[in-house]
Design a protein around this motif. Structure first.
Motif, PDB file in Angstrom:
ATOM      1  N   PRO A 112      -7.618   7.770  -8.426  1.00  0.00           N
ATOM      2  CA  PRO A 112      -6.844   8.367  -7.354  1.00  0.00           C
ATOM      3  C   PRO A 112      -5.550   8.057  -7.258  1.00  0.00           C
ATOM      4  N   ALA A 113      -4.975   8.824  -6.521  1.00  0.00           N
ATOM      5  CA  ALA A 113      -3.356   8.808  -6.495  1.00  0.00           C
ATOM      6  C   ALA A 113      -2.895   7.427  -5.685  1.00  0.00           C
ATOM      7  N   ALA A 114      -3.624   6.820  -5.096  1.00  0.00           N
ATOM      8  CA  ALA A 114      -3.187   5.426  -4.658  1.00  0.00           C
ATOM      9  C   ALA A 114      -2.763   4.334  -5.534  1.00  0.00           C
ATOM     10  N   GLY A 115      -3.395   4.344  -6.657  1.00  0.00           N
ATOM     11  CA  GLY A 115      -2.858   3.579  -7.962  1.00  0.00           C
ATOM     12  C   GLY A 115      -3.766   2.190  -7.995  1.00  0.00           C
ATOM     13  N   ASN A 116      -4.388   1.919  -6.879  1.00  0.00           N
ATOM     14  CA  ASN A 116      -4.785   0.589  -7.127  1.00  0.00           C
ATOM     15  C   ASN A 116      -6.377   0.368  -7.032  1.00  0.00           C
TER      16      ASN A 116
ATOM     17  N   ALA B 296       0.865  -1.145  -0.164  1.00  0.00           N
ATOM     18  CA  ALA B 296       0.003   0.142  -0.148  1.00  0.00           C
ATOM     19  C   ALA B 296       0.892   1.249  -0.042  1.00  0.00           C
ATOM     20  N   GLY B 297       0.521   2.139  -0.864  1.00  0.00           N
ATOM     21  CA  GLY B 297       1.221   3.631  -0.958  1.00  0.00           C
ATOM     22  C   GLY B 297       2.772   3.251  -1.685  1.00  0.00           C
ATOM     23  N   GLY B 298       2.680   2.105  -2.406  1.00  0.00           N
ATOM     24  CA  GLY B 298       4.044   1.914  -2.947  1.00  0.00           C
ATOM     25  C   GLY B 298       4.257   2.505  -4.218  1.00  0.00           C
ATOM     26  N   GLY B 299       3.152   3.486  -4.549  1.00  0.00           N
ATOM     27  CA  GLY B 299       3.435   4.484  -5.905  1.00  0.00           C
ATOM     28  C   GLY B 299       3.095   3.596  -7.318  1.00  0.00           C
TER      29      GLY B 299
ATOM     30  N   PHE C 187      -3.264   1.219 -13.359  1.00  0.00           N
ATOM     31  CA  PHE C 187      -4.245   1.586 -14.457  1.00  0.00           C
ATOM     32  C   PHE C 187      -3.384   2.545 -15.360  1.00  0.00           C
ATOM     33  N   ALA C 188      -2.271   3.030 -15.296  1.00  0.00           N
ATOM     34  CA  ALA C 188      -1.470   3.838 -15.903  1.00  0.00           C
ATOM     35  C   ALA C 188      -1.660   3.813 -17.500  1.00  0.00           C
ATOM     36  N   ASN C 189      -1.560   2.749 -18.342  1.00  0.00           N
ATOM     37  CA  ASN C 189      -1.980   2.609 -19.485  1.00  0.00           C
ATOM     38  C   ASN C 189      -3.364   2.242 -19.953  1.00  0.00           C
ATOM     39  N   ASN C 190      -4.271   2.620 -19.107  1.00  0.00           N
ATOM     40  CA  ASN C 190      -5.723   2.164 -19.428  1.00  0.00           C
ATOM     41  C   ASN C 190      -6.639   2.716 -18.609  1.00  0.00           C
TER      42      ASN C 190
END
Length: 455
Positions: A37-41, A12-15, A19-22
């Motif tokens: 959201p910035a959490a990324g997951n 968690a919070g690993g940056g 979904f960066a490419n989708n």
């Protein structure tokens, strides 16, 4: 990563942005919104018609907590199985290549998709017959899949297993394809959905632009969309009148000689009320082209207009022969119409169909998908599983999106410039078009109209 691209060794919070490419690119004004959201997951998908949001988190990661406003459901993605409750949902899922994930659907007497019929023949289960998603059969069925799509008209909050899908309630013709992006988010297929929406929008706008040019050169017929459900006549919804305008028509008006205000979409008239019936008769008299959802019951269609043997010949559609029903493509029993299934998402094909009728100089030789020529006695076309090819049926293969060849130029100097075969010179001259002598309606049209008016 697994075959679902699930996260491994998640922190968690690993940056990491899973979904960066989708990511979805929704248009301004869309009733669908998706945030990352910035959490990324996880992502938040919002249905702005039902005012419900869903938190979707990547498999292999931890679902977020404390989201506000509270989501209607929190679902791990990409999902692998889904249940459906309405045929409208099927067209969207097929375009996204998600047919093989469907575990139950409406029964085959309602299905208009050849490949879905093939799936039913191969054993795809039926959805529960009840429309109440809180009953025991629905709860049990929903427990077998990752999520179940339900119709907004029957929605009762039922927990994480149910997702409302209100595409058919979207009042924007081009808003309806946006719901591809909504569903795609549950499969991590936003890139595919972006391309589908872009192609539908491009084809739609191309036809719209060409139809406007044709209308400017050749004129716009007075068009009416109305449906009769005894004892009430319903003028078509706003999205249907958007289609009419974008296809190059003008809405019929409500006063004699086609004057006064245009008909108001979604207005209801009760034929048992004398004033309503008088207004309807005038509206219908003004219409040079008539559309309805389904004209299977021809004896009912025009009875509300109060026509008689004397007045029948005064109706413009008697002379033009332009009476069209959106019931050409059907289920195998010819009782359910594809216009309300794939026609919800394929807005560009609906528009091309209507433009080929309203401005035929644009698309000579065009084969319509959804609309049937009632006056000529055109038959309905029943869907068949046999017309689904192996390539189309392959697991995970998106059903190819039908495309429209953009009209490049009008054929205004040809016979295609005559919009209304059999119309009087006065009618045609009002369009600034080539005129032809008044001719009697064809025997076939007289027979159809006579039956409709119960003469």
């Amino acid at each position: 990563m697994t075959s679902r691209n699930c996260a491994t060794n998640y922190v968690a919070g690993g940056g990491v942005d899973y979904f960066a490419n989708n990511k979805a690119t929704t248009r301004t004004g869309s009733k669908v919104s998706i945030t990352y959201p910035a959490a990324g997951n996880y992502k938040v998908v919002t249905d702005n018609i039902s005012n419900l949001s869903y938190v979707l988190y990547q498999c292999g990661t931890t679902p977020p907590t404390g989201i506000t406003p509270a989501p209607a459901a929190t679902i791990e993605v990409p999902i692998q199985s889904i249940g459906t409750s309405d045929t409208t949902q099927l067209g969207y899922l097929e375009l996204l290549g998600a047919r093989s994930s469907i575990q139950f659907s409406p029964d085959s007497t309602l299905i208009t998709s050849p490949c879905m019929l093939r799936a039913k023949a191969a054993g795809l289960a039926d959805a529960p017959a009840s429309y109440n998603q809180t009953d025991a059969t629905w709860v049990a069925k929903a427990a077998t899949v990752n999520m179940t799509l339900i119709d907004p008209a029957t929605y009762v909050p039922a927990g994480d297993k149910f997702v409302v899908f209100p595409a058919s309630s979207d009042v924007s013709a081009l808003g309806r394809p946006d719901w591809l992006q909504f569903l795609a988010a549950f499969y991590n297929q936003e890139t595919l959905a972006n391309a589908l929406v872009a192609n539908i929008t491009s084809d739609y706008n191309c036809v719209k632009t060409a139809a406007a040019a044709s209308a400017s050169a050749l004129g716009s017929p007075n068009a009416l969309w109305a449906d009769y459900y005894s004892p009430t006549v319903y003028i078509g919804s706003s999205y249907l009148y958007t289609y009419l305008a974008d296809a190059g028509a003008a809405a019929s008006q409500i006063s004699a000689a086609n004057t006064g205000a245009a008909v108001t979409p979604s207005t209801a008239y009760n034929i048992s009320v004398a004033a309503d019936k008088t207004t309807l008769s005038t509206i219908f008299t003004n219409a040079e082209i008539y559309f309805s959802a389904s004209l299977s019951g021809e004896s009912d269609l025009y009875s509300w207009a109060g026509a008689s043997a004397t007045t029948l010949k005064n109706y413009n559609v008697t002379r033009t022969g332009e009476v069209w029903a959106a019931d050409k493509s059907t289920d195998p029993l010819k009782s359910a119409d594809d216009f309300y299934a794939s026609g919800i998402v394929d807005a560009h094909i609906v528009l091309a169909d209507m433009a080929s009728i309203i401005q035929p100089a644009l698309l000579p030789g065009y084969t319509r998908t959804y609309f049937r020529d009632v006056a000529s006695g055109e038959a309905k076309v029943a869907a068949s599983a046999s017309s689904c090819t192996d390539a189309e049926y392959a697991a995970g293969a998106p059903l190819p999106l039908p495309r429209v060849t953009c009209p490049s130029a009008l054929t205004a100097t040809s016979a295609n410039a005559i919009l209304w075969n059999g119309a009087g010179a006065a009618t045609l001259s009002s369009f600034g078009m080539q005129t032809v002598p008044e001719v009697a309606p064809t025997l076939a049209l007289v027979a159809v109209l006579s039956a409709m008016f119960l003469l």
